[in-house]
Each structure stands twice: as C-alpha cells, then as structure tokens.
Enzyme design. Structure first.
Site, PDB file in Angstrom:
ATOM      1  N   HIS A 470      47.892  40.945  29.456  1.00  0.00           N
ATOM      2  CA  HIS A 470      46.927  41.249  28.394  1.00  0.00           C
ATOM      3  C   HIS A 470      45.884  40.133  28.282  1.00  0.00           C
ATOM      4  O   HIS A 470      44.684  40.373  28.335  1.00  0.00           O
ATOM      5  CB  HIS A 470      47.666  41.423  27.053  1.00  0.00           C
ATOM      6  CG  HIS A 470      46.763  41.680  25.880  1.00  0.00           C
ATOM      7  ND1 HIS A 470      46.602  42.931  25.339  1.00  0.00           N
ATOM      8  CD2 HIS A 470      45.972  40.854  25.156  1.00  0.00           C
ATOM      9  CE1 HIS A 470      45.741  42.869  24.334  1.00  0.00           C
ATOM     10  NE2 HIS A 470      45.345  41.607  24.196  1.00  0.00           N
ATOM     11  N   GLU A 471      46.377  38.901  28.136  1.00  0.00           N
ATOM     12  CA  GLU A 471      45.443  37.789  27.965  1.00  0.00           C
ATOM     13  C   GLU A 471      44.613  37.577  29.229  1.00  0.00           C
ATOM     14  O   GLU A 471      43.447  37.204  29.162  1.00  0.00           O
ATOM     15  CB  GLU A 471      46.186  36.502  27.586  1.00  0.00           C
ATOM     16  CG  GLU A 471      46.927  36.580  26.243  1.00  0.00           C
ATOM     17  CD  GLU A 471      46.086  37.121  25.097  1.00  0.00           C
ATOM     18  OE1 GLU A 471      44.854  36.932  25.116  1.00  0.00           O
ATOM     19  OE2 GLU A 471      46.650  37.761  24.185  1.00  0.00           O
ATOM     20  N   HIS A 474      41.628  39.805  29.101  1.00  0.00           N
ATOM     21  CA  HIS A 474      40.535  39.154  28.359  1.00  0.00           C
ATOM     22  C   HIS A 474      39.886  38.090  29.241  1.00  0.00           C
ATOM     23  O   HIS A 474      38.665  37.924  29.251  1.00  0.00           O
ATOM     24  CB  HIS A 474      41.076  38.447  27.110  1.00  0.00           C
ATOM     25  CG  HIS A 474      41.429  39.347  25.956  1.00  0.00           C
ATOM     26  ND1 HIS A 474      40.554  40.261  25.429  1.00  0.00           N
ATOM     27  CD2 HIS A 474      42.552  39.421  25.198  1.00  0.00           C
ATOM     28  CE1 HIS A 474      41.138  40.872  24.384  1.00  0.00           C
ATOM     29  NE2 HIS A 474      42.356  40.381  24.238  1.00  0.00           N
ATOM     30  N   HIS A 477      37.531  39.506  31.632  1.00  0.00           N
ATOM     31  CA  HIS A 477      36.320  39.938  30.909  1.00  0.00           C
ATOM     32  C   HIS A 477      35.344  38.757  30.780  1.00  0.00           C
ATOM     33  O   HIS A 477      34.130  38.921  30.876  1.00  0.00           O
ATOM     34  CB  HIS A 477      36.735  40.459  29.525  1.00  0.00           C
ATOM     35  CG  HIS A 477      35.735  41.328  28.847  1.00  0.00           C
ATOM     36  ND1 HIS A 477      35.838  41.645  27.515  1.00  0.00           N
ATOM     37  CD2 HIS A 477      34.613  41.943  29.283  1.00  0.00           C
ATOM     38  CE1 HIS A 477      34.815  42.426  27.182  1.00  0.00           C
ATOM     39  NE2 HIS A 477      34.067  42.618  28.230  1.00  0.00           N
TER      40      HIS A 477
HETATM   41 ZN    ZN Z   1      43.860  40.929  22.879  1.00  0.00          ZN
END
Ligand code: ZN
Length: 686
Positions: A470-471, A474, A477
């Site tokens: 998940h991290e 990011h 991104h």
């Molecule tokens: Zn998040």
C-alpha cells in the site's frame, strides 16, 4: 547573516548525495531559526511577485508562485519527517510553538491582496491566454486554493478567518499530542500465568515493550500500540484482560484532566462551522466536498450505505456463528466487543487450518520488498538499486536509487520499516523533495514508513504485506510523477483520489503468481506450497463484514458531524451516542475510531468530512484492477501503460474523473468493490 545562521545546516546549500538533508548535522535547535529565516524569505519572494511592475502573465505570476517558498518547504519537510519518524520532546515543543505560526504565515500569503488581484485577472482570461492543459489546471488550482483560504473576503472576515486558522492549528496539534499521551501512559503488565493463548510474536513484542519501560527481563507489557493491542484482543484467553485493553483503547482522549480531547473537538467543530459560513457554505462538509471528486454529502452517504446495509446483514450471520462458539466454550453470551476478534480467530483457524508458525517463514521482509520492486519493474519498467554509506536519520533506514526503463535516474526511495518508540504508529508515505520540471527536472525523494517488529530475519503477516505494498503504491505515485509544476506533482491530488494508487497496488501483493515467485522459505528457499497459499488467500477474505462495519460506522459519523447545521456547541459524547443509536452501530463490533481520538478528523483537516475517501478510492481501485483481470494477465502491457500514463504519472495535472475514465474507457462501477468485500451476493432484508 548572524553567526547562528551561518552555522545552521538547514539554511545551507546541501552538497550531499542526491541533495539529501545533512541528517548527521541537523539538531532540533536548528529548526526555530531556520523556520524564522525561511518564512521571512518566502514573504519577500511573495511580495516581489505581488508588487511586480509588469502586467500579470502566467510566467511572472502563476509559475512564479509555484516556485516561491522553496527554502521553507525544505525545512518543513525535514521537520515533518523527523517529527513523525524520530521525534523527541524538543521537536514536540517546537511543533506546538510553530504550527500556529506557520498557519498565520500561510494565511498572510493566501490573503495577500496584490497577489490575488493578479491571479484573479489571469483566471478571468484563462481560456484566452494560450495555456497548456497543465498550465490552465495550475492557474485554476491556485485560484481555488486562495478562495478557500479566504482571499475573496472583506477585511474583517479575512482577519477572523486567519484567526480561526491559527487557533485550529494549535487545537489540532494539542489533539494529536493528547492521544499520544494517553497511548503512551497505558501499559498493562501481564503476569506469567496470564499469557495463555498469546503466540510467540506477541510475546516477543510484549517483552520488547517491557524492556523499553525498564522492567526486569522476562516481564511482558501490553501497550495500546495497534501492533500489540490488536493481536492481544485476538489471541488472549483472558477475557477480563481483553476487556481492560478494549476499554483503554476506547477511552483514549476521553479522560477528564489535562489530556481531555472532548472540549477540544467541540471547539474544532465550531470553528470549522464558522470558517465554512464565512465562505458561504451551509456546512463544513459542503466546504470540504467542493474540492473533492464526490459531488455531495448525499452521494457520499449513498456509497457508504451500499456497503453498510449488506455488511450489517452479513455481520448478523457471523454473530450467530460466534455466539454458538462462545456457548460451546462456556463463555458468556451475548458476545461483547472484546470477544469478536478472539472468537472469529478461533473460527478462522478451524476453518482454514492456518498455523502462523508454519506460514510466517515464507514471508520475510526482504523477500516481500524484492516482490514489490519486481512488480513495479514488470508494470512500469523501473529499477531499484540499493546504495550504502549515505548518512540518514537512523541506522535502520535504507536507500535505493530509482531508474527508468532506459536506465535514467528518476528519483530516490527511502525505506524506514521498523517500529521504535520515537516513531508514531501506523504506516505512511512522505517526501523530502517533490518532483517537478523546475531547473531542468527536479527528482523526487520519497519515503515509506512502516512499523514492523524488527527480527532476524524480519517476518511479515499477510496484513503487513498489504501495508508494505500500500505505502509503496503511494511511493510510486510520488516517484513516477512527471509534471512541470510542483503544486500538481505526485500525491498532491484530491483527497478522494489519493488512496487509488496505493490501494490498487495492494492487489499485486495477493497475486498467486507473484507470491509463488517471491514467497520463499527463509531457511530452505523453497517456494510456498500452492495449497497453503490458497488457504491463506481464502482466510484473508474471512471476517470482512466486521472490517466493513468497523470502517463505515465512523465514516458515516464523520459526515454527520461535519454536515451539522446547528450552531449550538456540540456535546461530542452525546452526539456520538445519538448517532450510534441512529445508525445502528452494533455494540459488539463498535467503531475503528471514536471521536475523542479520531486523528483523521481532528489532527488536521485533510481527512475531516473525508474518512469516506478510502472507500471512494476503493471503488476506483477495485474497478481499475478489474481492467487487468479482464485481460487474464496481472501485468498486461497495454493496461499497465495506460495506468502509468493516466494514473501514476499525471499527479493533479488533469481532472481526476477524466483521468480515471480515460484509463478505464468508461465511468467507474461500484460492484467490483462490493464483490471484493464479499457484499455483492448478500440479500439485504428490507
Ligand atoms: Zn494510504
């Protein structure tokens, strides 16, 4: 320049590898002087743009504004990263002193009349200025930022708006520090004959916590850290102790005395209502949603209700199963909130025959990190090469150089994976420098923080792996961002879009092909048996109704609180009780966060009237991943290229709804999200 400034490493030009902050020379006492000097410099830069003799142009006003405040941003990013990952009483004191000062500084800039006049003149003529799509978006975003910070108000209202912002900065900082104080003051010492049921990883973490509190070797302590309290509630055979831990968590922020958050939340809500009213919005929720993808409070409620109703129905079915088990075990019924995790873990172990000791050795942190780098490589062509010997802020922190498919460097990735007392709980992505096209191309420096218990080797659970991915989603991104202007770079997107790249990336952590390739036994190197993997995947979908109810309850609560129209001060305790009754929040499940410690809502305003954003982005994410599933290949080239082009690299340079539609070829559908949560085929009574 004074002597102290000369010696301040925060104000120097950084002659370090990749332009990293010189962490080995930065001390807390450098920050106050650096903040003061950097705010002054920012103010002068803004003044120069605002009072320019030339007529406003895109370059001398909009692009110039995007380039202002570099020194201040640099100091703030170093400070924020250290405050989160390696804090100290000295940094906390500076945080309390400087957060209102920084709020006052920001208000003064957004309310600078000369600057807004120039910006507004350009905004009015924006379609005839010959701007690129990204330039026009930048102009529109800045114009909106200024409006939302009170630039269009009259003199008295401006002053009031700024005073509210200042007061809110202090209140929200106090709110977080109060939660931290309640969390760190609780420690339950568990005697040797009270450890029944606790697996070895919980015992190890509990003795580590005891050691950190200076207790003798062999002692065990349960703290409120989620990595300890959550497994304690899941595994402890001692119902009375589970109840004690559950209540201690529930009560955070709601003890009378110095750290009581209840009066603070009431003040914060009132000030937010006043802010929204000054800007002409009926409620604070309306004010927040004006800058989100979700069109209205009603649209948010509708989405949440689509998950809430079937989840409540499914939870009732699970409750019956758990109640039967409690009776079988001779435990009291009806079951309570401190029973649910414990009983459902028993059902899970029985149904899927999962033995943690057998599973964990297949999931070392190193192997899973290699898996996430490999997925990024197969999707986007990027490579990660570790670099050693660069001074960072803690010896556990590691650094990778990131290159694109042609071998060109595109950024730096920093991983800080382990829990320690100086780090806040949870997991997050942050930056030390943003990508932009400035100076011929500025490369991003991106960080991921996790709170894994350090081991030799470090072994992860299934949830930890999802968090890791998940991290990193990011992180990608931020790293893959390819825009000209910093205001539009990377994760600086609308709040209900920001969890799309992260939640989407979690999918590859559960792909059979990825795990068969990378989940290898830490001693033998053997890949995980396919049959064990299947059982694990099935077990990870278990108890989803509980997770959904725990999340959606507080999301509805948040919306109701911030959509309040009454101007009388809110009594938080009473409001929470009334809403819980109205929504029908089951007492034996409860809420993931209660208002007096709900940091998403009250430690700042990014997630206020915005706890729903995870589910909003989950709709986009589940439907987005379905695009890969439809091709039958989780790494399908054409889909991955569209994903990079329209989601991971565009930042905020185009409208997020347009970006998603262009990637997917149509509007997002809600069904894949409901399907993923196991809520699609549940009949809803009524
Ligand atoms: Zn998040």
């Amino acid at each position: 320049m004074s002597l102290s400034q000369e010696a301040n490493p925060l104000l120097e030009e950084w002659q370090t590898p990749y332009g990293l902050p010189p962490f080995d020379r930065i001390l807390p006492e450098h920050f106050p002087a650096a903040f003061d000097a950097a705010m002054l410099q920012h103010k002068r830069e803004i003044e120069a743009v605002a009072s320019a003799a030339q007529a406003p142009t895109f370059e001398n006003t909009v692009a110039a504004l995007d380039a202002c405040g570099q020194l201040l941003l640099r100091v703030e990013l170093v400070f924020d990263n250290l405050s989160s990952s390696e804090t100290s009483p000295a940094l906390q004191a500076i945080e309390l002193e400087y957060s209102p000062r920084l709020a006052v500084h920001a208000s003064a800039i957004y309310q600078n009349e000369g600057l807004f006049t120039r910006l507004h003149a350009l905004y009015e003529r924006r379609s005839s200025l010959g701007l690129s799509t990204e330039q026009q978006r930048l102009l529109e975003r800045f114009h909106l930022d200024f409006e939302r910070a009170g630039a269009t108000l009259g003199k008295d209202d401006k002053a009031r708006f700024a005073a509210i912002a200042e007061e809110l900065a202090t209140l929200t900082t106090q709110f977080s520090q109060n939660v931290l104080a309640d969390e760190s003051s609780f420690a339950l010492t568990v005697a040797d004959d009270e450890l029944a049921g606790l697996p070895s990883f919980v015992l190890a973490a509990a003795s580590q916590a005891a050691r950190e509190r200076g207790l003798p070797e062999g002692a065990h302590v349960i703290t409120l850290s989620p990595s300890l309290a959550e497994p304690f509630l899941t595994f402890s055979e001692r119902r009375d102790l589970r109840e004690q831990v559950w209540h201690a968590r529930r009560q955070r922020g709601a003890y009378a005395g110095d750290h009581d958050n209840r009066p603070l939340t009431a003040k914060i809500v009132a000030l937010r209502q006043e802010q929204a009213a000054l800007l002409g919005y009926a409620t604070f929720a309306d004010y927040k949603l004006a800058d989100r993808m979700a069109p209205s409070v009603a649209a948010v409620d509708e989405l949440l209700q689509r998950a809430w109703k079937p989840a409540i129905a499914k939870a009732q079915h699970d409750r019956e199963q758990l109640t039967a088990l409690a009776t079988e075990l001779g435990q009291p019924t009806p079951i309570a909130a401190w029973d649910w995790r414990y009983l459902s873990e028993k059902v899970r172990q029985k149904s899927f025959a999962i033995d943690d000791a057998q599973v964990k050795p297949y999931f070392s942190l190193d192997a899973m990190q290699a898996a996430m780098f490999d997925c990024a490589s197969r999707l986007f062509g990027v490579r990660f090469q570790e670099r050693h010997g660069i001074p960072l802020y803690h010896s556990d922190v590691r650094l990778w150089e990131v290159t694109d498919s042609e071998g060109k460097m595109i950024g730096v990735f920093i991983g800080d994976n382990f829990a320690r007392q100086t780090k806040r709980s949870g997991a997050w992505m942050s930056i030390l420098r943003s990508q932009s096209g400035r100076n011929g191309g500025t490369l991003p420096i991106v960080l991921n923080n996790n709170n894994f218990a350090k081991g030799s080797p470090t072994l992860l659970g299934f949830d930890d792996i999802r968090t890791l991915f998940h991290e990193f989603g990011h992180g990608l991104h931020g790293l893959l961002s390819n825009v000209q202007y910093e205001r539009l770079a990377g994760t600086r997107v609308l709040a209900d879009f920001v969890e799309l790249p992260s939640q989407l990336f979690e999918n590859w952590a559960q792909e059979r092909e990825v795990l068969l390739r990378h989940a290898r036994h830490v001693e033998t190197g053997e890949p995980i048996p396919a049959e064990l993997l299947e059982r694990l995947q099935a077990a990870s979908r278990f108890n989803q109704a509980f997770t959904t109810v725990q999340y959606v309850g507080p999301a509805l609560m948040d919306m109701a609180l911030h959509a309040r129209t009454e101007t009388t001060p809110v009594d938080i305790t009473q409001f929470e009780a009334e809403q819980a009754a109205k929504l029908g929040i089951p007492e034996d499940i409860g809420m993931r966060h209660y208002l007096p410690h709900f940091k998403h809502l009250f430690s700042g305003d990014q997630y206020a009237a915005g706890y729903y954003v995870y589910m909003w982005a989950e709709v986009l994410e589940a439907d987005g991943y379905a695009a890969f599933e439809e091709t039958g290949d989780p790494f399908d080239r054409a889909t991955a290229e569209r994903l990079l082009k329209w989601i991971y690299s565009v930042g905020n340079s185009i409208d997020p709804g347009t970006a998603f539609r262009t990637f997917r070829g149509r509007e997002p559908a809600v069904e894949p999200m409901l399907q993923k949560r196991g809520l699609l085929d549940t009949a809803v009574p009524g």
